[in-house]
Scaffold this motif. Structure first.
Motif, PDB file in Angstrom:
ATOM      1  N   ILE A  20       6.985  -0.224   5.905  1.00 45.45           N
ATOM      2  CA  ILE A  20       5.596  -0.165   6.345  1.00 45.45           C
ATOM      3  C   ILE A  20       4.842   0.702   5.352  1.00 45.45           C
ATOM      4  O   ILE A  20       5.259   1.816   5.049  1.00 45.45           O
ATOM      5  CB  ILE A  20       5.498   0.417   7.765  1.00 45.45           C
ATOM      6  CG1 ILE A  20       6.227  -0.490   8.747  1.00 45.45           C
ATOM      7  CG2 ILE A  20       4.032   0.617   8.162  1.00 45.45           C
ATOM      8  CD1 ILE A  20       6.329   0.061  10.146  1.00 45.45           C
ATOM      9  N   LYS A  21       3.734   0.162   4.831  1.00 45.47           N
ATOM     10  CA  LYS A  21       2.926   0.885   3.854  1.00 45.47           C
ATOM     11  C   LYS A  21       1.464   0.861   4.280  1.00 45.47           C
ATOM     12  O   LYS A  21       0.982  -0.125   4.831  1.00 45.47           O
ATOM     13  CB  LYS A  21       3.063   0.248   2.471  1.00 45.47           C
ATOM     14  CG  LYS A  21       4.472   0.309   1.915  1.00 45.47           C
ATOM     15  CD  LYS A  21       4.558  -0.337   0.556  1.00 45.47           C
ATOM     16  CE  LYS A  21       6.002  -0.329   0.066  1.00 45.47           C
ATOM     17  NZ  LYS A  21       6.152  -1.025  -1.211  1.00 45.47           N
ATOM     18  N   PHE A  22       0.778   1.953   4.021  1.00 45.49           N
ATOM     19  CA  PHE A  22      -0.650   2.043   4.306  1.00 45.49           C
ATOM     20  C   PHE A  22      -1.406   1.196   3.296  1.00 45.49           C
ATOM     21  O   PHE A  22      -1.149   1.276   2.090  1.00 45.49           O
ATOM     22  CB  PHE A  22      -1.113   3.503   4.242  1.00 45.49           C
ATOM     23  CG  PHE A  22      -2.565   3.671   4.543  1.00 45.49           C
ATOM     24  CD1 PHE A  22      -3.020   3.584   5.852  1.00 45.49           C
ATOM     25  CD2 PHE A  22      -3.466   3.892   3.526  1.00 45.49           C
ATOM     26  CE1 PHE A  22      -4.373   3.736   6.144  1.00 45.49           C
ATOM     27  CE2 PHE A  22      -4.815   4.047   3.807  1.00 45.49           C
ATOM     28  CZ  PHE A  22      -5.272   3.963   5.118  1.00 45.49           C
ATOM     29  N   GLY A  28      -5.484  -0.715   7.798  1.00 46.03           N
ATOM     30  CA  GLY A  28      -4.435   0.171   8.308  1.00 46.03           C
ATOM     31  C   GLY A  28      -3.157  -0.040   7.519  1.00 46.03           C
ATOM     32  O   GLY A  28      -3.182  -0.071   6.297  1.00 46.03           O
ATOM     33  N   SER A  29      -2.051  -0.249   8.217  1.00 45.01           N
ATOM     34  CA  SER A  29      -0.756  -0.431   7.562  1.00 45.01           C
ATOM     35  C   SER A  29      -0.293  -1.873   7.664  1.00 45.01           C
ATOM     36  O   SER A  29      -0.755  -2.627   8.516  1.00 45.01           O
ATOM     37  CB  SER A  29       0.284   0.480   8.208  1.00 45.01           C
ATOM     38  OG  SER A  29      -0.091   1.829   8.040  1.00 45.01           O
ATOM     39  N   MET A  94       3.027  -6.300  12.598  1.00 42.71           N
ATOM     40  CA  MET A  94       2.234  -5.932  11.420  1.00 42.71           C
ATOM     41  C   MET A  94       2.224  -7.023  10.358  1.00 42.71           C
ATOM     42  O   MET A  94       1.641  -6.843   9.304  1.00 42.71           O
ATOM     43  CB  MET A  94       2.770  -4.631  10.835  1.00 42.71           C
ATOM     44  CG  MET A  94       2.717  -3.503  11.844  1.00 42.71           C
ATOM     45  SD  MET A  94       3.284  -1.977  11.140  1.00 42.71           S
ATOM     46  CE  MET A  94       1.721  -1.164  10.951  1.00 42.71           C
TER      47      MET A  94
END
Length: 95
Positions: A20-22, A28-29, A94
């Motif tokens: 998970i990366k911003f 957001g992410s 996500m």
């Protein structure tokens, strides 16, 4: 409401390294693959509460929009359903 997948089954089937990366303050992410993914490879489950399509639309229109929309609508055997992944910790929400 039933949860579609348990944490154990997700970890057992996940074969792709994900992180998970911003991205930015608007998006957001997000989830990123740490390796190339071959066509047809299982990536992850979309985990959450299974709802009727009608209940999903109510949640979409309600205050839950404040925390973001993680609702996935689909049709199965002529019926409409929704998976609400708002409070899921899985990667699927996500993607």
């Amino acid at each position: 409401m039933p949860s579609l997948r348990s944490k154990q089954s997700t970890k057992a089937r996940q074969t792709v390294q994900l992180s998970i990366k911003f991205i930015d303050t608007y998006i957001g992410s997000g989830v990123f693959a740490e390796e190339d993914i071959e066509k047809g490879t299982f990536v992850c489950f979309y985990e959450g509460l299974l709802l009727s399509g009608e209940e999903g639309l109510k949640r979409y229109s309600s205050e839950q929009q404040i925390v973001g929309s993680f609702l996935f609508f689909f049709r199965h055997k002529g019926q409409e359903f929704c998976i609400d992944a708002t409070y899921s910790q899985g990667y699927g929400r996500m993607i």
